[in-house]
Design a protein around this motif. Sequence first.
Motif, PDB file in Angstrom:
ATOM      1  N   GLY A   2      47.418 -39.993  -1.327  1.00  0.00           N
ATOM      2  CA  GLY A   2      47.176 -38.610  -0.925  1.00  0.00           C
ATOM      3  C   GLY A   2      46.862 -38.610   0.557  1.00  0.00           C
ATOM      4  O   GLY A   2      47.516 -39.296   1.346  1.00  0.00           O
ATOM      5  N   PRO A   3      45.819 -37.911   0.963  1.00  0.00           N
ATOM      6  CA  PRO A   3      45.471 -37.878   2.392  1.00  0.00           C
ATOM      7  C   PRO A   3      44.664 -39.096   2.856  1.00  0.00           C
ATOM      8  O   PRO A   3      44.457 -39.279   4.045  1.00  0.00           O
ATOM      9  N   ARG A   4      44.225 -39.922   1.926  1.00  0.00           N
ATOM     10  CA  ARG A   4      43.344 -41.044   2.277  1.00  0.00           C
ATOM     11  C   ARG A   4      44.128 -42.270   2.730  1.00  0.00           C
ATOM     12  O   ARG A   4      45.000 -42.767   2.017  1.00  0.00           O
ATOM     13  N   VAL A   5      43.796 -42.775   3.915  1.00  0.00           N
ATOM     14  CA  VAL A   5      44.351 -44.028   4.418  1.00  0.00           C
ATOM     15  C   VAL A   5      43.479 -45.150   3.867  1.00  0.00           C
ATOM     16  O   VAL A   5      42.278 -45.186   4.125  1.00  0.00           O
ATOM     17  N   PHE A   6      44.079 -46.068   3.086  1.00  0.00           N
ATOM     18  CA  PHE A   6      43.268 -47.161   2.548  1.00  0.00           C
ATOM     19  C   PHE A   6      43.772 -48.539   2.941  1.00  0.00           C
ATOM     20  O   PHE A   6      43.157 -49.549   2.630  1.00  0.00           O
ATOM     21  N   GLY A   7      44.893 -48.601   3.674  1.00  0.00           N
ATOM     22  CA  GLY A   7      45.404 -49.886   4.140  1.00  0.00           C
ATOM     23  C   GLY A   7      46.034 -49.739   5.512  1.00  0.00           C
ATOM     24  O   GLY A   7      46.625 -48.711   5.834  1.00  0.00           O
ATOM     25  N   HIS A   8      45.881 -50.774   6.346  1.00  0.00           N
ATOM     26  CA  HIS A   8      46.412 -50.761   7.708  1.00  0.00           C
ATOM     27  C   HIS A   8      46.829 -52.165   8.108  1.00  0.00           C
ATOM     28  O   HIS A   8      46.162 -53.149   7.762  1.00  0.00           O
ATOM     29  N   ILE A  55      44.556 -56.131   9.925  1.00  0.00           N
ATOM     30  CA  ILE A  55      44.947 -56.053   8.510  1.00  0.00           C
ATOM     31  C   ILE A  55      43.703 -55.710   7.712  1.00  0.00           C
ATOM     32  O   ILE A  55      42.768 -56.510   7.631  1.00  0.00           O
ATOM     33  N   VAL A  56      43.699 -54.495   7.154  1.00  0.00           N
ATOM     34  CA  VAL A  56      42.511 -53.990   6.473  1.00  0.00           C
ATOM     35  C   VAL A  56      42.925 -53.253   5.204  1.00  0.00           C
ATOM     36  O   VAL A  56      43.877 -52.474   5.219  1.00  0.00           O
ATOM     37  N   VAL A  57      42.192 -53.506   4.143  1.00  0.00           N
ATOM     38  CA  VAL A  57      42.310 -52.722   2.914  1.00  0.00           C
ATOM     39  C   VAL A  57      40.900 -52.244   2.586  1.00  0.00           C
ATOM     40  O   VAL A  57      39.947 -53.019   2.647  1.00  0.00           O
ATOM     41  N   ALA A  58      40.770 -50.968   2.269  1.00  0.00           N
ATOM     42  CA  ALA A  58      39.463 -50.396   1.936  1.00  0.00           C
ATOM     43  C   ALA A  58      38.798 -51.212   0.832  1.00  0.00           C
ATOM     44  O   ALA A  58      39.470 -51.723  -0.079  1.00  0.00           O
ATOM     45  N   ILE A  81      51.454 -56.513   0.268  1.00  0.00           N
ATOM     46  CA  ILE A  81      52.496 -55.503   0.471  1.00  0.00           C
ATOM     47  C   ILE A  81      52.650 -55.206   1.970  1.00  0.00           C
ATOM     48  O   ILE A  81      53.771 -55.152   2.485  1.00  0.00           O
ATOM     49  N   LEU A  82      51.541 -55.024   2.662  1.00  0.00           N
ATOM     50  CA  LEU A  82      51.594 -54.747   4.096  1.00  0.00           C
ATOM     51  C   LEU A  82      52.239 -55.897   4.868  1.00  0.00           C
ATOM     52  O   LEU A  82      53.102 -55.682   5.728  1.00  0.00           O
ATOM     53  N   VAL A  83      51.847 -57.125   4.563  1.00  0.00           N
ATOM     54  CA  VAL A  83      52.374 -58.290   5.271  1.00  0.00           C
ATOM     55  C   VAL A  83      53.865 -58.463   4.972  1.00  0.00           C
ATOM     56  O   VAL A  83      54.663 -58.722   5.889  1.00  0.00           O
ATOM     57  N   GLN A  84      54.285 -58.306   3.727  1.00  0.00           N
ATOM     58  CA  GLN A  84      55.711 -58.409   3.394  1.00  0.00           C
ATOM     59  C   GLN A  84      56.517 -57.365   4.156  1.00  0.00           C
ATOM     60  O   GLN A  84      57.610 -57.648   4.653  1.00  0.00           O
ATOM     61  N   HIS A  85      55.990 -56.160   4.252  1.00  0.00           N
ATOM     62  CA  HIS A  85      56.662 -55.086   4.979  1.00  0.00           C
ATOM     63  C   HIS A  85      56.800 -55.454   6.461  1.00  0.00           C
ATOM     64  O   HIS A  85      57.864 -55.245   7.068  1.00  0.00           O
TER      65      HIS A  85
END
Length: 175
Positions: A54-60, A83-86, A97-101
């Motif tokens: 939704g509007p919440r950013v939970f990974g970067h 690299i951060v996950v809430a 998922i972020l690293v593979q991307h």
Amino acid sequence: MMRLFDVRPDDLGGDLASGVCRLLRDAFPDDGPNEGDYYRTLGAPEVAMLLCDGPRVFGHLGLYTREVGIGDESVRIGMLGGIVVATDRRRRGHSRILVQHAHEHLKERDIPFSVLFAYEPRIYESNGYKLMQNATHFIESDGTPKTLIYRGSMYAELLHRRWPNQLLDLRGRTV
């Protein structure tokens, strides 16, 4: 519903920018003189890869590329930072998922290696990262040059080239 997308830092605005800033500030509260302003302290990435619900950013994940020296060769590498996950979303494969991307982006650009500096190296082993044995030369945020073997330095081979175990000169700061 979870969404993964890329955004250029200059295009971050409104609630999305606030969500990214809050996530990074929570993860890195003491980053340099700007206390919690990750991008201003370490430089904005070329691309910010974000996970949202939704509007919440939970990974970067911040994706950077840089021309570096490895031994006496110049090589363009990828560097992953921020690299951060809430906290409430960890241990569910989101950083993977972020690293593979990020790796997909780098491979499309024929970039042979990705480097990161991990607080918890074991997290990145499943993405093909290995601990570096070679020294890294870089510039501290105060301008002081340093050369050392940082125990959280990691590399991943993205193409068909082997990592050269020689001095890595970042020709600038770490991310």
